[in-house]
Design a protein around this motif. Structure first.
Motif, PDB file in Angstrom:
ATOM      1  N   LEU A  39       0.834  -1.205   0.000  1.00  0.00           N
ATOM      2  CA  LEU A  39       0.000   0.000   0.000  1.00  0.00           C
ATOM      3  C   LEU A  39       0.865   1.249   0.000  1.00  0.00           C
ATOM      4  CD1 LEU A  39      -2.557  -1.028   2.769  1.00  0.00           C
ATOM      5  CD2 LEU A  39      -2.976  -0.930   0.310  1.00  0.00           C
ATOM      6  N   ALA A  40       0.324   2.317  -0.557  1.00  0.00           N
ATOM      7  CA  ALA A  40       1.044   3.592  -0.524  1.00  0.00           C
ATOM      8  C   ALA A  40       1.024   4.142   0.897  1.00  0.00           C
ATOM      9  CB  ALA A  40       0.370   4.579  -1.470  1.00  0.00           C
ATOM     10  N   ASP A  41       1.990   5.010   1.174  1.00  0.00           N
ATOM     11  CA  ASP A  41       2.047   5.668   2.466  1.00  0.00           C
ATOM     12  C   ASP A  41       1.003   6.786   2.478  1.00  0.00           C
ATOM     13  OD1 ASP A  41       2.736   7.260   4.695  1.00  0.00           O
ATOM     14  OD2 ASP A  41       4.762   6.383   4.598  1.00  0.00           O
ATOM     15  N   GLU A  42       0.246   6.879   3.580  1.00  0.00           N
ATOM     16  CA  GLU A  42      -0.819   7.888   3.653  1.00  0.00           C
ATOM     17  C   GLU A  42      -0.321   9.309   3.424  1.00  0.00           C
ATOM     18  OE1 GLU A  42      -3.741   8.077   6.733  1.00  0.00           O
ATOM     19  OE2 GLU A  42      -4.010   5.909   6.666  1.00  0.00           O
ATOM     20  N   LYS A  43       0.934   9.543   3.824  1.00  0.00           N
ATOM     21  CA  LYS A  43       1.480  10.900   3.668  1.00  0.00           C
ATOM     22  C   LYS A  43       1.641  11.284   2.200  1.00  0.00           C
ATOM     23  CE  LYS A  43       5.228  10.434   6.202  1.00  0.00           C
ATOM     24  NZ  LYS A  43       5.151   9.186   7.016  1.00  0.00           N
ATOM     25  N   ASP A  44       1.758  10.279   1.332  1.00  0.00           N
ATOM     26  CA  ASP A  44       2.024  10.567  -0.076  1.00  0.00           C
ATOM     27  C   ASP A  44       0.759  10.704  -0.921  1.00  0.00           C
ATOM     28  OD1 ASP A  44       4.688  10.350   0.567  1.00  0.00           O
ATOM     29  OD2 ASP A  44       4.726   8.187   0.138  1.00  0.00           O
ATOM     30  N   LEU A  45      -0.383  10.502  -0.292  1.00  0.00           N
ATOM     31  CA  LEU A  45      -1.630  10.547  -1.059  1.00  0.00           C
ATOM     32  C   LEU A  45      -1.947  11.978  -1.473  1.00  0.00           C
ATOM     33  CD1 LEU A  45      -3.754   8.072   1.110  1.00  0.00           C
ATOM     34  CD2 LEU A  45      -2.332   7.562  -0.889  1.00  0.00           C
ATOM     35  N   PRO A  46      -2.601  12.183  -2.603  1.00  0.00           N
ATOM     36  CA  PRO A  46      -2.991  11.145  -3.552  1.00  0.00           C
ATOM     37  C   PRO A  46      -1.825  10.706  -4.452  1.00  0.00           C
ATOM     38  CG  PRO A  46      -3.674  13.284  -4.376  1.00  0.00           C
ATOM     39  CD  PRO A  46      -3.005  13.522  -3.070  1.00  0.00           C
ATOM     40  N   ILE A  47      -1.840   9.465  -4.820  1.00  0.00           N
ATOM     41  CA  ILE A  47      -0.812   8.991  -5.739  1.00  0.00           C
ATOM     42  C   ILE A  47      -1.434   8.220  -6.893  1.00  0.00           C
ATOM     43  CG2 ILE A  47       0.902   8.695  -3.872  1.00  0.00           C
ATOM     44  CD1 ILE A  47       0.236   5.539  -5.001  1.00  0.00           C
ATOM     45  N   ASP A  48      -0.646   8.108  -7.939  1.00  0.00           N
ATOM     46  CA  ASP A  48      -1.022   7.238  -9.046  1.00  0.00           C
ATOM     47  C   ASP A  48       0.064   6.180  -9.127  1.00  0.00           C
ATOM     48  OD1 ASP A  48      -1.671   5.929 -11.304  1.00  0.00           O
ATOM     49  OD2 ASP A  48      -1.768   7.695 -12.607  1.00  0.00           O
ATOM     50  N   PRO A  49      -0.227   4.937  -8.816  1.00  0.00           N
ATOM     51  CA  PRO A  49       0.814   3.903  -8.767  1.00  0.00           C
ATOM     52  C   PRO A  49       1.502   3.711 -10.116  1.00  0.00           C
ATOM     53  CG  PRO A  49      -1.359   2.903  -8.639  1.00  0.00           C
ATOM     54  CD  PRO A  49      -1.556   4.385  -8.524  1.00  0.00           C
ATOM     55  N   LEU A  50       0.854   4.165 -11.176  1.00  0.00           N
ATOM     56  CA  LEU A  50       1.466   4.012 -12.501  1.00  0.00           C
ATOM     57  C   LEU A  50       2.669   4.939 -12.662  1.00  0.00           C
ATOM     58  CD1 LEU A  50      -1.682   3.707 -14.773  1.00  0.00           C
ATOM     59  CD2 LEU A  50      -0.021   1.926 -14.276  1.00  0.00           C
ATOM     60  N   SER A  51       2.637   6.087 -12.008  1.00  0.00           N
ATOM     61  CA  SER A  51       3.764   7.010 -12.149  1.00  0.00           C
ATOM     62  C   SER A  51       4.652   7.038 -10.902  1.00  0.00           C
ATOM     63  CB  SER A  51       3.254   8.422 -12.459  1.00  0.00           C
ATOM     64  OG  SER A  51       2.306   8.799 -11.498  1.00  0.00           O
TER      65      SER A  51
END
Length: 806
Positions: free
Chosen positions: A421-433
RNA sequence: GGGCGCGUAGCUCAGUUGGUUAGAGCAUCUGUCUUACAAACAGAGGGUCAGAGGUUCGAGUCCUCUCGCGCCCACCA
């Protein structure tokens, strides 16, 4: 007083007050302001180009409530947002820009969606302002904006941590046109004609086994044949194998009670997958998977010589083949209903694929219980909610193999497949980039595959309470605002938006999302048919604004009980406009008869005339009725009561009766005139406030033109709800007014029947009544004589009440 | 097949917990220039409350069944 037009012109006033409200922050929400908060989970309309009449109908309903609560002194949180991600937006952009997402580079299409939304959203929102919504438009959320992406991803992670969401490869409802999985709630029914084909399967003893099917193109997917265990015809073939025609493979004949012996030959083939029963058998008997349809609805290699054909064409070819081989015994034309995708009307398939699901099947009971904690208006809508839940068959599939949506904040380890999972601090994210910052926790791998799927639009709109609250509160403050007070919406999305929001709120907050819901009906055409573009019976609300004004439209929308559908009727809207003209003229009359800068607060209330006490008593009763009705979300009863009071009591009778007191120039009856002036002013001002939730523009115009003085509130909508004045409280007087009106009616009838003018003098009026009634009439004698132009008023003692006119 | 809603005046709809003679708007007809309003006002006609049975002193209202319309769901071999 300066000359004021006899007509009320909404086209002039409505834009003026819209600007005024915005400039003066009349509807701005301040979370720190005193007063109990009343929070509304406003439906974010799906951006679709233009507001339609159904929107106008249900949004005004919630605005009635918001405005009422505001006038009651509540600190109303009435936010606004737009829903603009997922398939609906993709389809809109494809239509507007004449493109196909599947033929574009992913990022190009996403960019085009964003650009298109920027172009069309401001105009789209404009209609919500024009209809008089009292939302705080200074902060608006869009379900695709950065903050909503962040919150949506954050709540997805929350679901994952709480193990309420899982990823699984399983049969799922699939739209071959949109090429994505969809949820059960997105299905519609369609009646269609088709052939029921009797096809020959060969048994080991060379005998024939007839199988009836509407889907011969799935023959290559046949993995078993089922018969009913009690079916004597097939008792001795259970356990044996049958040969699939054309393809030649052999499949087991099995017995299961789900088979309907009376249907077709009583023997049915099980394909992976033709329908829901196939899925059940597939799971129950652990049957092999044979996929003959791909994600675009084309035949796979499994279908051998039919590979590459569309299912529809494959069906024709297979039928021809079977006919040639004399394996088709009969074709019966039948009408059956099938499931189509609501967005594109394509027949759906069931396909095996890997998807993200939110658990709901194991929560059915709990969600029904939560529904009971919520207060429903109208109550019967809860039953629809419960019925929907009882009928659920699939967990909620939230992944879509599409482009313009909120990405899952997820990568998969290339080595072991574990979810990262992504880190909450980095949201929003696009896992593709973006790339994960750490290594796989399971295997230590450092190569990751990003999730390409995006979330279903409901996966985001189902947290609308949080999206709305975050406009005004910090993340940490949101929880204490749950449950919100009210969710308003129309009935068509009980099974989606309402249901999903309850599920999400339970998972994230272990609480209901709102304490009350109000459900509006739909707008039908004048003949009671559904409005649709294909029937050509749609009505653009914009044309109603222009022709009659938003107030008239709102007045019409208030005319039907909450939850009921309404038939569109231009005459009814016309009636609303007529009401406003009448209100305008009644106000003009009152103001023409008041001294300059009149202050009604100065009058000694002991000097109120008996007739005036009657209308004040009627007003008190009206305020009570309207308040009670609004508290029950029964705005239509409130509206009706107000309308009847205004037309039947106030203008038809009271004003006519006191006119003469106002006209009298000679100060011999100064007290009478002052009492009438006070009464008219205060009744009208109260009435105006009662009407403000329904017709906010006209009441504002009247307030600003006639009522407002420097020290008053800057808008009628900030004046507060009218209250009963204790000093004048005397409900008994209503009865007195009834007697008065009855006598007036008798005199009017007398004149009308003789073709006389209402001014005509009546030589003698004799009223027969008992002593108590006589006393009441005596009190109002001067008003009565004046309105009827009576020369001599006489009384006769009698138990029976009657009026004799000569 | 199941659930929900609806059926009241020519049309669109009100009718609160059962209680005098069932209401309103629109439409129709008749009249009135009346110092707020003629896109107004005054008056009139118009109803076996879908049908049948039941409970009750009393039913548009409560119960049962039937019919018709709409919506949702199921059926989909």
């Amino acid at each position: 007083m300066k000359e004021i037009s006899k007509h009320y012109d909404p086209s002039e006033t409505e834009p003026k007050w819209l600007k005024f409200w915005e400039k003066n922050n009349v509807y701005k929400f301040n979370p720190k302001k005193d007063g109990e908060i009343f929070s509304i989970d406003t439906p974010p309309p799906t951006v679709s180009g233009k507001m339609h009449i159904g929107h106008a109908y249900s949004y005004t309903h919630e605005d009635f409530i918001a405005r009422y609560q505001k006038m009651r002194g509540k600190n109303v949180l009435f936010p606004f947002g737009t829903d603009d991600n997922g398939l609906p937006t993709e389809r809109l952009v494809e239509k507007l820009k004449k493109v196909r997402a599947s033929r574009m580079k992913r990022q190009d299409f996403i960019d085009l969606c964003n650009i298109t939304l920027k172009e069309i959203t401001p105009d789209f929102i404009e209609d919500w302002k024009k209809i008089g919504m009292s939302c705080d438009f200074s902060k608006i959320y869009s379900t695709i904006d950065d903050n909503c992406r962040r919150i949506s991803q954050k709540f997805f992670i929350d679901l994952y941590r709480k193990q309420k969401v899982y990823r699984q490869e399983a049969p799922v409802v699939w739209c071959p046109h949109c090429q994505t999985a969809i949820a059960q709630a997105e299905l519609e029914d369609k009646e269609a004609e088709t052939f029921f084909n009797d096809i020959v399967f060969k048994l080991p003893n060379k005998k024939n086994l007839t199988i009836s099917t509407t889907r011969p193109e799935l023959l290559s997917s046949c993995v078993a044949v089922f018969v009913h265990p009690d079916d004597k015809r097939y008792k001795n073939i259970v356990g044996k194998k049958a040969q699939v025609p054309i393809f030649g493979n052999r499949v087991e004949i099995m017995a299961d009670k789900k088979v309907d012996m009376k249907k077709g030959s009583g023997a049915v083939m099980c394909c992976t997958f033709g329908d829901k029963t196939d899925v059940e058998w597939f799971k129950e008997y652990k049957l092999p998977l044979a996929v003959s349809l791909d994600k675009a609805g084309m035949m796979t290699e499994k279908a051998k010589k039919f590979a590459g054909l569309l299912a529809k064409d494959a069906r024709t070819r297979i039928i021809e083949d079977l006919k040639r081989k004399k394996l088709l015994l009969e074709q019966k034309k039948i009408t059956h209903s099938l499931n189509i995708h609501e967005r594109c009307k394509t027949e759906v398939e069931i396909l095996n694929s890997e998807q993200w699901y939110v658990k709901i099947l194991d929560q059915k009971k709990k969600i029904i219980e939560l529904g009971e904690e919520i207060k429903w208006h109208p109550e019967f809508m809860r039953t629809r909610f419960e019925n929907w839940i009882r009928g659920l068959n699939w967990d909620w599939c939230i992944s879509r193999q599409r482009f313009f949506g909120i990405p899952f904040p997820v990568w998969y380890c290339a080595k072991c497949g574990a979810v990262l999972l992504a880190d909450e601090k980095d949201l929003p994210i696009d896992p593709l980039s973006a790339k994960p910052k750490e290594e796989c926790k399971k295997c230590g791998g450092s190569k990751f595959i990003p999730e390409r799927d995006v979330m279903d639009t409901w996966a985001t709109s189902s947290i609308s309470p949080e999206l709305a609250l975050q406009l005004f509160y910090k993340d940490s403050e949101v929880k204490k605002m749950i449950p919100m007070n009210l969710r308003p919406q129309a009935h068509d999305i009980i099974s989606t938006w309402l249901f999903y929001t309850v599920v999400r709120s339970q998972y994230h907050f272990e609480n209901i999302p709102w304490s009350e819901v109000m459900i509006s009906g739909h707008v039908l055409d004048s003949q009671g048919r559904k409005m649709s573009k294909s029937l050509g019976n749609t009505i653009a609300p914009q044309s109603i604004f222009e022709k009659f004004g938003a107030d008239a439209l709102r007045f019409w929308a208030a005319g039907r009980t909450l939850g009921q559908n309404i038939n569109f009727s231009e005459e009814e809207i016309q009636a609303g406009k007529k009401f406003l003209t009448k209100l305008w003229n009644a106000t003009r009359f009152v103001m023409m008869n008041l001294p300059k800068s009149y202050d009604y607060r100065k009058l000694d209330t002991k000097k109120i005339y008996p007739t005036d006490k009657w209308i004040l008593a009627e007003l008190q009763a009206l305020i009570e009725t309207a308040t009670k009705s609004f508290e029950k979300y029964d705005y239509s009863s409130a509206k009706m009561a107000i309308e009847k009071f205004f037309w039947l009591k106030l203008t038809d009778n009271y004003i006519e009766i006191v006119k003469n007191r106002l006209y009298e120039e000679i100060p011999k009856n100064k007290k009478g005139r002052e009492s009438a002036q006070f009464t008219l002013y205060s009744v009208l001002f109260a009435l105006l406030r009662l009407l403000a939730p329904f017709v906010p523009f006209a009441t504002e115009e009247i307030y600003q033109t006639f009522f407002k003085s420097a020290k008053d509130a800057k808008s009628i909508h900030l004046c507060g709800w009218p209250e009963v004045d204790e000093r004048l409280f005397d409900k008994e007087k209503i009865k007195n007014g009834k007697i008065l009106i009855e006598i007036v009616a008798a005199m009017r009838k007398h004149k009308a029947e003789r073709g006389l003018s209402m001014k005509t003098e009546l030589e003698k009026v004799e009223i027969s009544c008992d002593n108590a009634t006589k006393k009441i009439i005596k009190e109002m004698e001067s008003d009565l004589k004046a309105v009827g132009n009576i020369k001599i008023l006489k009384f006769a003692n009698s138990k029976k009440f009657s009026v004799k006119i000569a």
